[in-house]
Motif scaffolding. Structure first.
Motif, mmCIF file in Angstrom:
data_model
loop_
_atom_site.group_PDB
_atom_site.id
_atom_site.type_symbol
_atom_site.label_atom_id
_atom_site.label_comp_id
_atom_site.label_asym_id
_atom_site.label_seq_id
_atom_site.Cartn_x
_atom_site.Cartn_y
_atom_site.Cartn_z
ATOM 1 N N GLU A 436 -4.575 -19.973 16.316
ATOM 2 C CA GLU A 436 -3.589 -20.691 15.543
ATOM 3 C C GLU A 436 -2.704 -19.515 14.753
ATOM 4 O OE1 GLU A 436 -7.401 -23.598 14.147
ATOM 5 O OE2 GLU A 436 -6.382 -22.211 12.274
ATOM 6 N N GLN A 437 -1.658 -19.887 13.953
ATOM 7 C CA GLN A 437 -0.743 -19.148 13.696
ATOM 8 C C GLN A 437 -0.664 -18.661 12.204
ATOM 9 O OE1 GLN A 437 2.137 -22.060 14.649
ATOM 10 N NE2 GLN A 437 3.296 -20.561 16.112
ATOM 11 N N SER A 438 -0.266 -17.537 11.957
ATOM 12 C CA SER A 438 -0.370 -17.012 10.441
ATOM 13 C C SER A 438 1.135 -16.517 9.979
ATOM 14 C CB SER A 438 -1.032 -15.734 10.290
ATOM 15 O OG SER A 438 -2.428 -15.684 10.999
ATOM 16 N N MET A 439 1.455 -16.732 8.698
ATOM 17 C CA MET A 439 2.528 -16.490 8.021
ATOM 18 C C MET A 439 2.452 -15.487 7.102
ATOM 19 S SD MET A 439 5.390 -18.780 6.316
ATOM 20 C CE MET A 439 6.028 -19.424 7.805
ATOM 21 N N LEU A 440 3.230 -14.426 7.095
ATOM 22 C CA LEU A 440 3.001 -13.206 6.149
ATOM 23 C C LEU A 440 4.191 -13.559 5.252
ATOM 24 C CD1 LEU A 440 1.434 -10.058 7.517
ATOM 25 C CD2 LEU A 440 0.396 -11.915 6.297
ATOM 26 N N PHE A 441 4.247 -13.565 4.132
ATOM 27 C CA PHE A 441 5.552 -13.897 2.995
ATOM 28 C C PHE A 441 5.641 -12.557 2.081
ATOM 29 C CE2 PHE A 441 7.044 -15.272 -1.066
ATOM 30 C CZ PHE A 441 8.630 -15.757 -0.590
ATOM 31 N N LEU A 442 6.933 -11.961 2.279
ATOM 32 C CA LEU A 442 7.161 -11.050 1.379
ATOM 33 C C LEU A 442 8.685 -11.014 1.174
ATOM 34 C CD1 LEU A 442 6.658 -8.286 -0.051
ATOM 35 C CD2 LEU A 442 7.016 -7.169 2.012
ATOM 36 N N ASN A 443 9.179 -11.191 0.133
ATOM 37 C CA ASN A 443 10.667 -11.650 -0.443
ATOM 38 C C ASN A 443 11.432 -10.228 -0.332
ATOM 39 O OD1 ASN A 443 12.720 -13.167 -0.291
ATOM 40 N ND2 ASN A 443 12.688 -13.590 -2.515
ATOM 41 N N ARG A 444 11.182 -9.610 0.717
ATOM 42 C CA ARG A 444 11.865 -8.052 0.599
ATOM 43 C C ARG A 444 12.405 -7.908 2.151
ATOM 44 N NH1 ARG A 444 8.732 -4.070 -2.786
ATOM 45 N NH2 ARG A 444 9.695 -4.134 -4.854
ATOM 46 N N ARG A 445 13.851 -8.052 2.224
ATOM 47 C CA ARG A 445 14.409 -7.413 3.479
ATOM 48 C C ARG A 445 14.209 -5.890 3.934
ATOM 49 N NH1 ARG A 445 20.231 -8.988 2.180
ATOM 50 N NH2 ARG A 445 20.832 -8.012 4.102
ATOM 51 N N GLY A 446 14.491 -5.643 5.075
ATOM 52 C CA GLY A 446 14.597 -4.182 5.383
ATOM 53 C C GLY A 446 13.267 -3.631 5.534
ATOM 54 N N TYR A 447 13.273 -2.418 5.895
ATOM 55 C CA TYR A 447 11.793 -1.597 5.972
ATOM 56 C C TYR A 447 11.257 -0.963 4.606
ATOM 57 C CZ TYR A 447 8.994 1.966 8.027
ATOM 58 O OH TYR A 447 7.585 2.502 8.203
ATOM 59 N N LEU A 469 19.789 2.226 -1.863
ATOM 60 C CA LEU A 469 19.890 1.531 -0.654
ATOM 61 C C LEU A 469 18.742 1.372 0.233
ATOM 62 C CD1 LEU A 469 22.573 4.009 0.821
ATOM 63 C CD2 LEU A 469 23.051 1.653 -0.227
ATOM 64 N N VAL A 470 18.781 0.232 0.841
ATOM 65 C CA VAL A 470 17.514 -0.326 1.615
ATOM 66 C C VAL A 470 17.545 -0.004 3.100
ATOM 67 C CG1 VAL A 470 16.362 -2.637 2.165
ATOM 68 C CG2 VAL A 470 17.490 -2.267 0.129
ATOM 69 N N GLU A 471 16.471 0.654 3.299
ATOM 70 C CA GLU A 471 16.265 1.251 4.851
ATOM 71 C C GLU A 471 16.211 0.007 5.530
ATOM 72 O OE1 GLU A 471 13.478 4.132 5.491
ATOM 73 O OE2 GLU A 471 13.558 3.844 7.716
ATOM 74 N N HIS A 472 16.911 -0.279 6.825
ATOM 75 C CA HIS A 472 16.852 -1.054 7.671
ATOM 76 C C HIS A 472 16.350 -0.505 9.009
ATOM 77 C CE1 HIS A 472 18.297 -4.874 5.917
ATOM 78 N NE2 HIS A 472 18.625 -4.086 4.969
ATOM 79 N N ARG A 473 15.312 -0.245 9.231
ATOM 80 C CA ARG A 473 14.857 0.622 10.469
ATOM 81 C C ARG A 473 15.335 0.223 11.747
ATOM 82 N NH1 ARG A 473 9.604 4.328 9.706
ATOM 83 N NH2 ARG A 473 10.675 5.004 8.174
ATOM 84 N N PHE A 474 15.073 -1.235 11.737
ATOM 85 C CA PHE A 474 15.654 -1.807 13.423
ATOM 86 C C PHE A 474 17.015 -1.166 13.399
ATOM 87 C CE2 PHE A 474 12.617 -5.750 12.608
ATOM 88 C CZ PHE A 474 11.322 -4.892 12.582
#
Ligand code: ADP
Ligand code: ZN
Length: 744
Positions: A436-447, A469-474
């Motif tokens: 089955e599937q899981s979902m993790l919720f975190l309301n924070r974009r970026g790394y 500044l928010v780090e976006h590692r991708f």
């Protein structure tokens, strides 16, 4: 005396005054302008007509407005510029004109920018491009020289379908020139056909699913009012998965039975539409007309014109769809009415849910506000009997609401440098093992929300905003989420110049992804945020991947809370249930509650029951408590009582004034001037100026004042009079936010 009279010049014959019209232009701060109607247009320039007029040396498109009283002394006729032409478009109807006036008066915004939202398809206002198509005429070939190439063309066109030259040429295996020379012979005729195809019509004859008893009751209440016509507001309050969509579809079916009637469904974000569209299509056989900011110019033109002509029967759109020029609006639904994105935070500051009610009133039609977690505003309106409340208490079929548990992070802490508690990790393992599937919720974009120097403590900040500044590692960059500024991730601290000393602080979804990848290397994991879902098609693809079981673990921001239906999703983990409560404004509790109910509502929507885990450092908080006990009603009742006690909305009123400008001293000075001239009246209080929490955005310094009044005070005239008493310093902008939702 006689003598004198002889010398008196006679009264000049009055120059015959021609017709004049008042025109609203979609331009800020112009108001309604007078124009002369030239002889040849008399009788054509009717109220609501979309016309072209000269404005500051060029042509502008505007709408003939009604008599606007108190517009000062009219200009003499001889000074007026003439209307240039009337566009070949249906006139803007009275209900939309009144709506524009209403929104303008309520939000204290000039009418021009409000009208602009209604004319926001500039390409729609110009003539629709046509393409030349060719058909075979009835003329016999007698006496015309025939060649094999010409024969081939006539053969292709024999079926009567109009085709463009290149298509005919390709099918006949000849050059385009053959088609054109045949036109000269009269055997073939050219026709200009609009490039905009008509929309296929929804089929309301199809039978929908068999409704449950409570669904039937609600659907009938709505459909009856739609059949009757007239303004009738409903709150459709049903738990997640209870079939609210199926219920308001019945209202839609009823509306569409009337010839020419049109329906508007407002949804919070395009994120919702991919699944919604599929569902609509499955039910009605065709796609509805879609309206939002991502729709391209050509499609916008087609949609706008189809709405204006009445051809578009069902429009699903984001908030700006409210301003479309419907011919015969018969039913409105606002789905997920509690969603904060209905409040527009730039340009004209309006709340689309509230304005939808006004639109329905002016169009004299029923409206449904649907939600599993209605806003307090709407609940109070229902309690006061202004809205009829319809309740759905059960999930459809065998599905039940998920079981909710809090994980007390003080007792079940995650290992250093990780964010998932051992308990949640075990649950994820079990879910994976069960397929089955899981979902993790975190309301924070970026790394990571913050990058800090371990040596000197320096924090990397945006050069033009007061924000980290928010780090976006991708993407290998640091980004400001307020102005969009990006820069590469530095290798050394910009301050102390030490190498390899910068550390990421706190988790964002990308960091969570790293942890999940590390813990479950074989699981198919994906991140769902506005960064990974840049377009409606990317969103649709991702949603499809989840729904069809091609992913095991989904990590997402608030984007995942929006109404999706994933049948195999049985586990939801809320990584930081306390996040929304920190630094809380007026609605922090309500919003967190709504968001967490919505994200929980993604679990166990089909046969398999769902489980939800809330990681919290404060599980005794009323919001967490309400979620665990499932007693949302008690929670909202407590919220309501607290707001009532403090005369906060909807029991009192708030207006924010946001001042901004490049020079801090000027902004502050303007704020002080405002404060010194603040209205002194019973039931009105003003606080500020205070530096806004976001004290600098895009290099602009910001201060705020907040007006608080009792409910009976009309705030618009009060604020209008107040603003007229001061003159802002040069370069300082004053933005008025009636009923603010953001306090940043
Ligand atoms: P909500 O909008 O309240 O969250 P939905 O309308 O999305 O609920 O319904 C949840 C799911 O149950 C959907 O897949 C929907 O098609 C299905 N459903 C709801 N009511 C019925 C019904 N009466 N018959 C068949 N399927 C239904
Ligand atoms: Zn910035």
């Amino acid at each position: 005396m006689r003598q004198a009279q002889l010398f008196e010049t006679p009264e000049p014959e009055p120059v015959p005054e021609g017709e004049r019209v008042q025109v609203l232009l979609p331009v800020p701060s112009l108001g309604v302008l007078d124009y002369a109607v030239p002889e040849h247009l008399v009788g054509q320039v009717k109220e609501g007509a979309i016309i072209e007029v000269p404005l500051a040396g060029r042509m502008a498109v505007g709408v003939v407005w009604d008599q606007v009283p108190g517009n000062g002394k009219p200009l003499p006729y001889s000074k007026l510029k003439p209307v240039n032409r009337v566009l070949d478009l249906p006139p803007v109807r009275l209900d939309l004109r009144r709506f524009v006036d209403w929104v303008s008066a309520y939000t204290l915004s000039a009418p021009g920018p409000v009208l602009r939202m209604g004319l926001s398809a500039s390409s729609a206002l110009q003539a629709v491009p046509v393409r030349r198509h060719f058909v075979r005429t009835v003329q016999p070939t007698d006496g015309i020289r025939m060649t094999p190439a010409r024969e081939a063309v006539l053969k292709v066109l024999a079926d009567g379908t109009p085709r463009v030259a290149s298509e005919v040429a390709a099918l006949a295996g000849v050059s385009d020139a053959v088609v054109r020379t045949l036109e000269k012979t009269g055997l073939v005729e050219g026709r200009d056909i609009s490039v905009d195809l008509p929309y296929p019509q929804p089929d309301v004859g199809r039978v929908g699913p068999e409704l449950s008893d409570e669904q039937k009751l609600a659907a009938k209440a709505i459909a009856d009012k739609v059949w009757e016509g007239g303004f009738a507001p409903f709150l459709l309050d049903g738990i997640t998965g209870s079939g609210k969509t199926e219920v308001y579809f019945e209202g839609l079916v009823e509306a569409l039975k009337a010839p020419g009637a049109q329906v508007l469904v407002l949804v919070p974000e395009i994120a919702l539409t991919s699944q919604w569209l599929e569902r609509f299509e499955a039910r009605f056989g065709v796609a509805p007309v879609v309206w939002h900011s991502e729709v391209g110019q050509a499609e916008r033109r087609r949609a706008w014109r189809a709405v204006a002509s009445g051809d578009a029967r069902v429009v699903v759109g984001a908030r700006s769809a409210l301003f479309l020029p419907f011919q015969n609006l018969a039913f409105i639904t606002v789905d997920e009415e509690h969603d904060p994105s209905f409040k527009q935070e730039d340009g004209v500051l309006y709340h689309a849910r509230d304005m939808a009610i006004v639109r329905a009133k002016l169009a004299d039609c029923p409206i449904v506000l649907a939600s599993a977690t209605p806003s307090l505003e709407t609940l109070v309106n229902a309690d006061e009997g202004k809205y009829q409340k319809l309740v759905l208490r059960e999930r459809h079929g065998s599905a039940v609401l998920p079981e909710m548990k809090a994980i007390d992070m003080r007792h079940e802490p995650p290992d250093a440098g990780t964010w998932l508690s051992p308990l949640l990790v075990r649950e994820m393992e079990a879910t994976l093992a069960a397929g089955e599937q899981s979902m993790l919720f975190l309301n924070r974009r970026g790394y990571a929300p913050l990058t800090l120097c371990r040596t000197c403590g320096f924090r990397i900040e945006c050069p033009s905003c007061s924000a980290w500044l928010v780090e976006h590692r991708f993407r290998h960059e640091l980004q400001c989420h307020h102005c969009g500024h990006v820069e590469p991730i530095p290798t050394a601290c910009p301050e102390c110049k030490n190498e390899e000393t910068l550390v990421a602080c706190g988790p964002g979804v990308e960091r969570l992804f790293e942890e999940v990848k590390h813990r479950f290397p074989t699981a198919r994991t994906s991140v769902m945020t506005s960064d990974t879902m840049m377009s409606p098609s990317a969103t649709a693809h991702m949603v499809q991947q989840i729904a069809s079981g091609h992913l095991d673990i989904v990590i997402g921001t608030q984007i995942v809370t929006k109404g999706y239906h994933f049948p195999n999703l049985t586990l939801v983990g809320v990584v930081d249930a306390d996040l929304g409560l920190r630094g809380g404004d007026l609605r922090a509790g309500e919003r967190t509650y709504q968001q967490l109910v919505q994200v929980s509502g993604r679990a166990g929507r089909a046969e398999k029951p769902g489980r939800v885990f809330l990681q919290s450092y404060e599980p005794e908080h009323p919001v967490v408590h309400a979620l665990l006990s499932g007693d949302g009603e008690a929670f909202m009742a407590a919220e309501k009582a607290a707001r009532d006690r403090h005369h906060m909305p909807p029991f009192g009123r708030l207006v924010a004034l946001i001042l901004s400008g490049p020079e801090m001293a000027d902004v502050l000075e303007t704020g002080r001037m405002l404060a010194s001239k603040a209205p002194v009246e019973r039931g009105v209080s003003v606080v500020g100026p205070a530096p806004a929490p976001m004290a600098r955005v895009r290099g602009q310094h910001r201060f705020r004042l907040l007006v608080h009044t009792t409910k009976i005070i009309k705030v618009q005239p009060l604020v209008r009079a107040w603003l007229s008493r001061i003159k802002a310093k040069r370069g300082v902008r004053i933005k008025v936010d009636i009923d603010p939702y953001s306090f940043m």
